[in-house]
Enzyme design. Structure first.
Site, mmCIF file in Angstrom:
data_model
loop_
_atom_site.group_PDB
_atom_site.id
_atom_site.type_symbol
_atom_site.label_atom_id
_atom_site.label_comp_id
_atom_site.label_asym_id
_atom_site.label_seq_id
_atom_site.Cartn_x
_atom_site.Cartn_y
_atom_site.Cartn_z
ATOM 1 N N ALA A 125 0.812 -1.218 0.000
ATOM 2 C CA ALA A 125 0.000 0.000 0.000
ATOM 3 C C ALA A 125 0.842 1.262 0.000
ATOM 4 O O ALA A 125 0.398 2.309 -0.460
ATOM 5 C CB ALA A 125 -0.941 0.003 1.207
ATOM 6 N N LYS A 126 2.063 1.188 0.552
ATOM 7 C CA LYS A 126 2.990 2.323 0.613
ATOM 8 C C LYS A 126 2.332 3.562 1.224
ATOM 9 O O LYS A 126 2.523 4.681 0.751
ATOM 10 C CB LYS A 126 3.566 2.634 -0.769
ATOM 11 N N ARG A 127 1.563 3.351 2.277
ATOM 12 C CA ARG A 127 0.909 4.466 2.950
ATOM 13 C C ARG A 127 1.943 5.313 3.687
ATOM 14 O O ARG A 127 3.031 4.845 4.017
ATOM 15 C CB ARG A 127 -0.117 3.955 3.960
#
Length: 283
Positions: free
Chosen positions: A94-96
Site C-alpha cells: 500500500a505504501k501508505r
C-alpha cells in the site's frame, strides 16, 4: 505466530524465498477475460492456487484493485489465500504514509478490513506515521528504504550532512529501522533488486531485519546477486530473511488459457534460481 515467524515457517515449508506479487491488470488478462475488471478475483485466485506451495509470501498491490473499484474482490482474494495457502503470509503493498488519526485509519484498513499480515509504508513523515501500525501485535511493517525505481536516487541517495558520518538517506532509514524505531520487532525494509550493492549495505546496517526485495523478473533485477547481497543463513540472525518479489513475470507468463500453468512454471524457475544462489554451507 507473528509475521516474522510466519515468514520463516513458510520459507522452511516451501523451501522458497519467492514472494509472488499480485498486480492484476485486466488489459493483460488471458484472451477470454481481457479488459474485464470483474475477473480480477478469478485471475488472482488462479495464480494463488497455482503457486501456493511455491511462495514465501503473496503481495497484492492495492492500487491495482482500487483503480477498478475492486476492493471487494481484494477482500475476497485475501480470504481465499487464507484457505488455499494458510501458511503463506500476505503483505499488502500500500505504501501508505500519514500521521495521527489518518495513519490509524490506514492501519485499520490494512489489518482489520483486509486482514493482511504486513503492510508497506513510506517513512518520510517520521516515526509517528509508523507507530499506529505497531499497535497491532504480530503484524509486520516494511518501510521503503532503497527502492528499485531510477528516481529513487533523487532522495534516497542524498547525504544527510547534519548527522554523524553523513549517511545517505536510505542508510539512515535502515539504521533507524534496526535501532530506535523497532521497539516491538515488527519492522522490515524494502530494498530494490536492481541495486545489489545497496542491498548489501542495508543488510550490514540492519543485520536482523527481514527485507522485501522487489525488482526481480520484469524489472531486470539479478536473482543470484540479490540473494548473495541480502540473505543470511546464520541461525543467530533469526530475522535476517529476504522475500524476493516477482510480479509481472509470473502473472503474465502466458496470455492464453494456460496462464496459471505458465505462472507456476515461471514461479518454479524463479524459486530455483533464488535457492541455488544461497551461499554454500548456510541455511
Amino acid at each position: 505466530m507473528n509475521f516474522v515467524e510466519m515468514l520463516h515457517a513458510a520459507e522452511r515449508r516451501h523451501q522458497s524465498l519467492l514472494c509472488v506479487g499480485l498486480d492484476p491488470d485486466p488489459a493483460r488478462f488471458p484472451h477470454a477475460w481481457r479488459g474485464d475488471p470483474a475477473r480480477i478475483y478469478d485471475f488472482c485466485a488462479a495464480i494463488v492456487d497455482a503457486t501456493a506451495d511455491l511462495a514465501l509470501a503473496f503481495k497484492p498491490q492495492i492500487a491495482y484493485f482500487a483503480a477498478h473499484r475492486a476492493e471487494d474482490q481484494l477482500e475476497h482474494l485475501l480470504a481465499h489465500i487464507r484457505v488455499a495457502a494458510p501458511h503463506v503470509p500476505i503483505i499488502l503493498d500500500a505504501k501508505r504514509g500519514d500521521i495521527g488519526s489518518t495513519a490509524e485509519q490506514y492501519a485499520r484498513e490494512a489489518f482489520e478490513r483486509y486482514g493482511a499480515d504486513a503492510v508497506t509504508l513510506s517513512p518520510f513523515m517520521g516515526f509517528d506515521s509508523i507507530q499506529p501500525y505497531l499497535h497491532y501485535p504480530g503484524k509486520g511493517v516494511f518501510l521503503l528504504c532503497r527502492t528499485s525505481n531510477p528516481g529513487g536516487d533523487e532522495l534516497q541517495n542524498q547525504r544527510l550532512a547534519d548527522l554523524p558520518g553523513q549517511p545517505l538517506l536510505y542508510e539512515h532509514i535502515a539504521s533507524l529501522a534496526q535501532g530506535p524505531w523497532n521497539l516491538s520487532g515488527q519492522l522490515g525494509l524494502v530494498v530494490g533488486a536492481t541495486y545489489p550493492q545497496e542491498i548489501e549495505r542495508v543488510r550490514a546496517l540492519a543485520p536482523t531485519l527481514p527485507l522485501l526485495i522487489p525488482g526481480v523478473g520484469a524489472q531486470g533485477g539479478d536473482a543470484a546477486a540479490t540473494v548473495r547481497a541480502g540473505w543470511r543463513g546464520d541461525a543467530s540472525r533469526s530475522q535476517a530473511l529476504i522475500a524476493v518479489n516477482s510480479s509481472r513475470a509470473i502473472l503474465y507468463a502466458s496470455a492464453g488459457d494456460d496462464f496459471a500453468v505458465a505462472a507456476r512454471r515461471e514461479a518454479e524457475r524463479t524459486r530455483a534460481l533464488l535457492q541455488a544462489a544461497r551461499p554454500l554451507g548456510l541455511g
